[in-house]
Design a protein around this motif. Structure first.
Motif, PDB file in Angstrom:
ATOM      1  N   GLU A   1       0.838  -1.205   0.000  1.00 16.55           N
ATOM      2  CA  GLU A   1       0.000   0.000   0.000  1.00 16.55           C
ATOM      3  C   GLU A   1       0.871   1.252   0.000  1.00 16.55           C
TER       4      GLU A   1
ATOM      5  N   VAL B   1      -3.615   4.938  -1.789  1.00 20.63           N
ATOM      6  CA  VAL B   1      -4.483   5.768  -0.946  1.00 20.63           C
ATOM      7  C   VAL B   1      -4.105   7.218  -1.182  1.00 20.63           C
TER       8      VAL B   1
ATOM      9  N   ALA C   1      -9.194   5.455  -1.338  1.00 19.55           N
ATOM     10  CA  ALA C   1      -8.384   4.247  -1.477  1.00 19.55           C
ATOM     11  C   ALA C   1      -8.912   3.429  -2.638  1.00 19.55           C
TER      12      ALA C   1
END
Length: 900
Positions: A103, A140, A173
């Motif tokens: 991420e 994100v 996100a």
């Protein structure tokens, strides 16, 4: 890696690319560098206070030295940043920073005066691809609620965006896996951008001829003359350092001196002076250049270097370029009437758009077009095709209402993957006819910065068929097909009626039809003295016959007869018919004046005009190509249908684990291959490796007997006599006898690679394979297994993704396909399962470019099941291979990169 490290991190080479913005202009995207500090400061000074606030959530009028150091020094792994550069200025920056494994947080900043050009979307596209390569699965972002532009960028990218709201900030996100929607968004943006860039060439309102001359025997003079004599509706400017008037036009010493805007510059100056013209055009704000000048890649290594510099310089200033070493561009639209070429012959207005590469060949093509009276909508000779390519023209012609037929003469294909993808879509709307030179030799002209295609000739031909392209062998045949497409309806099927007054030509037509897969369902011989009324009655009856899909009319007049009355009948029937009508009329070529129907659009001949061919075989051959296209259009083009769930994640983990342990790549062992195929629903039967008779007996006991013993060494397993296989082993005595016999037969039994395997149900041996071609990407093949197939090349090829129809066609187009359908009394194979296996292999290969090759070399296709008995596969690192599938970039002008 810390910025203080002595070693500067080096990003992957393919992360740098020239890109096309939504308005059709170019820019350059690349990873940020430590020496970009000054560019970053200058860029930041031009950004508005509001944009800065949106980016940092607080007033931040300037960047501190610490900020500059942090932003320009990244490790290209946990911290990645791309900048977009135009005319030596940074106009945008995008970056992501790793938050946790898988991420990363993403952010952008675009200079305000460049808003609305799709820059943030392009940056997001390239950052997402870089993230995928680094194992990142999710982006994100934190965005202020009133920053609608950035919120729209994320949502319009085609990803599923979820978010919340906390402390006045929106948290967004989204997974960055390239979904069908996201890929569709990228392709749509690519289509609009490339179409817009070409539209500005064809619809230029102001053209500057750089190198214009008063001398009658010069290229510059010819260019000015051709523009003027074609009645160009825009403004022509002459550019000559001497500033002498040219053809009554005032001349300017440079493009920048021209008053008002200049859309396109036609360049005819020595090769070593062209780069100066680029700078001059860039300063003026010219959209694009047509470089007639030679002396580039077609001359050798020095010319190739000069060409790469030219293209790089043009793109760095936002210019698109046709050429160099080209004939030019023509638009016959009377509202434009642009002849920006060296050809003094302006083709008549027509429905076909034509793309070729060779300038010399372009002149010959225009002469043939004029001779046949075919007519063109637009024409481009791209020369060395250094920038603008056939793919760009396809993007434009797809939306161009004045172009109904696309004609391509291809001397090289820079990016077959892109060409295939675009052609599949365009062919659904407009027919494409192509001639491809070098089909046998796979040769590439010297001036073209592309690599030779490594895929076999059959694979390239299959790509054309799969895309619905009518591939013909000669220019004459191309025009034969084009005049039929331009003036007649598409047929509904393969059934043909032959109507004529010559028995001999009628027989030739019937033979020709049979040789190209057409069926003559009606043949009417009218006799040498047939009248116009006889022709009218016969043609009307043929057209009204429900068992007829198209009509071939043959008319050879008796002595001293003009044939005008029969011509009137043909023209009238052709105009009213809902079925295609072609003719051999007086041995003429094209659309004779007598067979023309007036066209309100101003073309040379309208819809319903009857094309004529000097030889009846040519008429039938052209009709056959159009029939195949019509059948392709009627075939459902459903998406890939593997008929079963697959476990992509397990396959991905397996391949990544192998490459982590063996970065150079290696062949898969049985257990790895069994697991990989199993993830895609393919059951590979286990072979038990044995070194001696005792081990062979033990393996057979474990398998429960009814086994075979075979040698698997590569030099043995393809023996045509199958002497390396011992079948029907049901007990220890059989096994020991078989092992002894094979050991005696094989020269080096210790290296034979003996295995014991369970006996499979009887069936037809077939092979399904897939490889990664450097230019094509994945290529799938199918054929009957064995050396005879290899010798005669009896294989079917397709380019993934494969539809159910593609797999079905593969099992039927090989010459040995009757073996699958009960040949000489054998059982009919469960072909559905074979086709499912083809699709599954195609999907597996399409999903993993790291899978360099996979070969189900022996599949026994039986009446009730298909048993996979032997398979081989290899994985290798991919570098930038296929990286252009999920990002859109212009062709690279660096050798050993994938162009176009």
């Amino acid at each position: 890696m810390s910025p203080a490290s002595n070693t500067t991190p080096v990003p992957p080479r393919h992360w740098s690319a020239d890109v096309l913005l939504i308005d059709g202009s170019t820019a350059h995207i690349r990873p940020i560098r430590p020496d970009d500090a000054e560019l970053l400061v200058e860029f930041y000074s031009r950004v508005s206070d509001q944009s800065k606030y949106y980016r940092f959530f607080s007033p931040m009028p300037t960047l501190s030295n610490k900020d500059i150091e942090r932003f320009t020094n990244v490790d290209h792994i946990a911290r990645v940043a791309f900048v977009m550069v135009l005319a030596d200025q940074m106009i945008a920056v995008g970056r992501f920073d790793l938050i946790k494994p898988g991420e990363a947080e993403v952010a952008f900043l675009v200079e305000d005066r460049h808003h609305g050009r799709g820059i943030a979307q392009v940056l997001l596209e390239h950052l997402a691809q870089a993230g995928r390569e680094l194992g990142i699965e999710r982006f994100v972002a934190e965005v202020l609620p009133d920053n609608r532009r950035m919120i729209t960028t994320f949502k319009d990218a085609g990803y599923h965006v979820a978010g919340g709201f906390e402390d006045g900030v929106m948290s967004l996100a989204f997974d960055i896996d390239p979904t069908t929607t996201a890929i569709g968004v990228m392709e749509n943006r690519e289509h609009r951008a490339e179409s817009a860039s070409i539209e500005k060439f064809f619809n230029a309102r102001s053209v500057a001829v750089v190198g214009a001359s008063r001398r009658q025997d010069t290229i510059g003079q010819a260019l000015v003359r051709n523009l003027i004599t074609a009645d160009f509706t825009g403004v022509v400017h002459a550019v000559n350092p001497n500033s002498d008037p040219v053809s009554g036009l005032p001349a300017y010493s440079s493009v920048t001196e021209i008053p008002g805007e200049v859309d396109v510059a036609i360049v005819a100056v020595p090769a070593n002076a062209v780069q100066d013209v680029v700078l001059d055009c860039a300063a003026k704000g010219v959209h694009g250049m047509i470089v007639i000048s030679s002396g580039f890649a077609e001359t050798g290594d020095e010319g190739r270097r000069r060409q790469r510099k030219l293209v790089g310089l043009a793109r760095s200033y936002g210019l698109r370029l046709i050429g160099p070493n080209c004939l030019g561009v023509i638009n016959t639209d009377p509202e434009v009437s642009l002849n920006a070429s060296l050809s003094g012959l302006m083709p008549p207005r027509g429905r076909a758009g034509f793309f070729c590469q060779s300038g010399a060949l372009g002149s010959a093509i225009l002469e043939k077009v004029d001779k046949r009276g075919l007519g063109l909508s637009t024409f481009v000779s791209a020369g060395n095709r250094a920038d603008v390519s056939g793919n760009d023209l396809l993007q434009y012609w797809e939306e161009d209402d004045t172009t109904e037929v696309v004609l391509l003469y291809l001397e090289s294909i820079g990016n077959p993957r892109k060409f295939s993808r675009i052609s599949r879509r365009v062919s659904r709307r407009k027919p494409i006819v192509a001639v491809r030179s070098g089909r046998t030799t796979q040769g590439v002209p010297m001036g073209h910065s592309v690599r030779s295609i490594a895929a076999p000739q059959q694979a390239v031909d299959a790509m054309f068929r799969q895309a619905g392209i009518m591939q013909v062998d000669t220019l004459e045949e191309m025009f034969d097909v084009a005049q039929l497409l331009a003036h007649q309806q598409l047929p509904n099927g393969r059934r043909v009626a032959v109507v004529g007054n010559s028995d001999a030509l009628g027989l030739l037509a019937t033979d020709a039809a049979a040789s190209v897969g057409l069926v003559v369902s009606k043949s009417v011989a009218l006799g040498a003295n047939a009248t116009a009324e006889d022709f009218e009655d016969a043609l009307d009856a043929a057209i009204d016959d429900p068992d007829v899909d198209s009509v071939v009319a043959v008319y050879i007049p008796p002595l001293n007869v003009s044939g005008e009355e029969v011509a009137n009948v043909l023209a009238a029937v052709g105009e009213q018919s809902d079925k295609p009508l072609v003719s051999t009329f007086l041995g003429s070529e094209g659309v004779p004046e007598l067979l023309r129907v007036p066209d309100v659009a101003g073309s040379t001949a309208g819809r319903g005009s009857v094309p004529s061919y000097p030889a009846v075989e040519s008429a039938v051959r052209a009709l056959a190509h159009v029939v195949e296209y019509a059948m392709w259009l009627r075939t459902p083009q459903s998406g890939s249908d593997e008929r079963g769930e697959v476990d992509v994640l397990s396959a991905k983990k397996l391949i990544n684990t192998i490459l982590m342990q063996h970065p150079e790549g290696r062949d898969l062992d049985f257990h790895e291959l069994h697991a990989l195929l199993g993830a895609y629903g393919i059951d590979l039967w286990e072979p038990r490796a044995v070194r001696n008779a005792d081990e062979a007996v033990a393996a057979a006991v474990e398998l429960g007997w009814d086994v075979i013993l075979k040698a698997t060494a590569e030099h043995l397993r393809n023996r045509p006599d199958l002497a390396h296989v011992w079948r029907n082993i049901d007990d220890e005595e059989d096994m020991r006898e078989g092992f002894a016999s094979l050991s005696e037969l094989i020269t080096d039994p210790e290296s034979a690679g003996f295995v014991v395997q369970k006996s499979a149900p009887p069936g037809v041996p077939v092979a399904i394979a897939a490889v990664e071609d450097p230019l094509f990407g994945p290529v799938v093949s199918f054929g009957i297994s064995g050396p005879l197939t290899e010798l005669v090349g009896d294989k079917a090829y397709r380019i993934p993704p494969l539809s159910e129809h593609d797999a079905r066609a593969m099992t039927r187009e090989i010459k040995s396909s009757p073996m699958l359908f009960g040949y000489r009394g054998s059982e009919v194979v469960d072909v559905d399962r074979v086709e499912q296996l083809i699709q599954l292999v195609a999907r597996l290969k399409n999903d993993f470019p790291q899978l360099r090759s996979i070969d189900l070399s022996l599949v026994l296709a039986g009446a009730a099941a298909s048993t996979v008995l032997s398979a081989h596969a290899r994985v290798e690192p991919v570098a930038d291979l296929r990286s252009d599938w999920f990002v859109r970039r212009l062709n690279a002008q660096v050798e050993d990169t994938i162009p176009d």
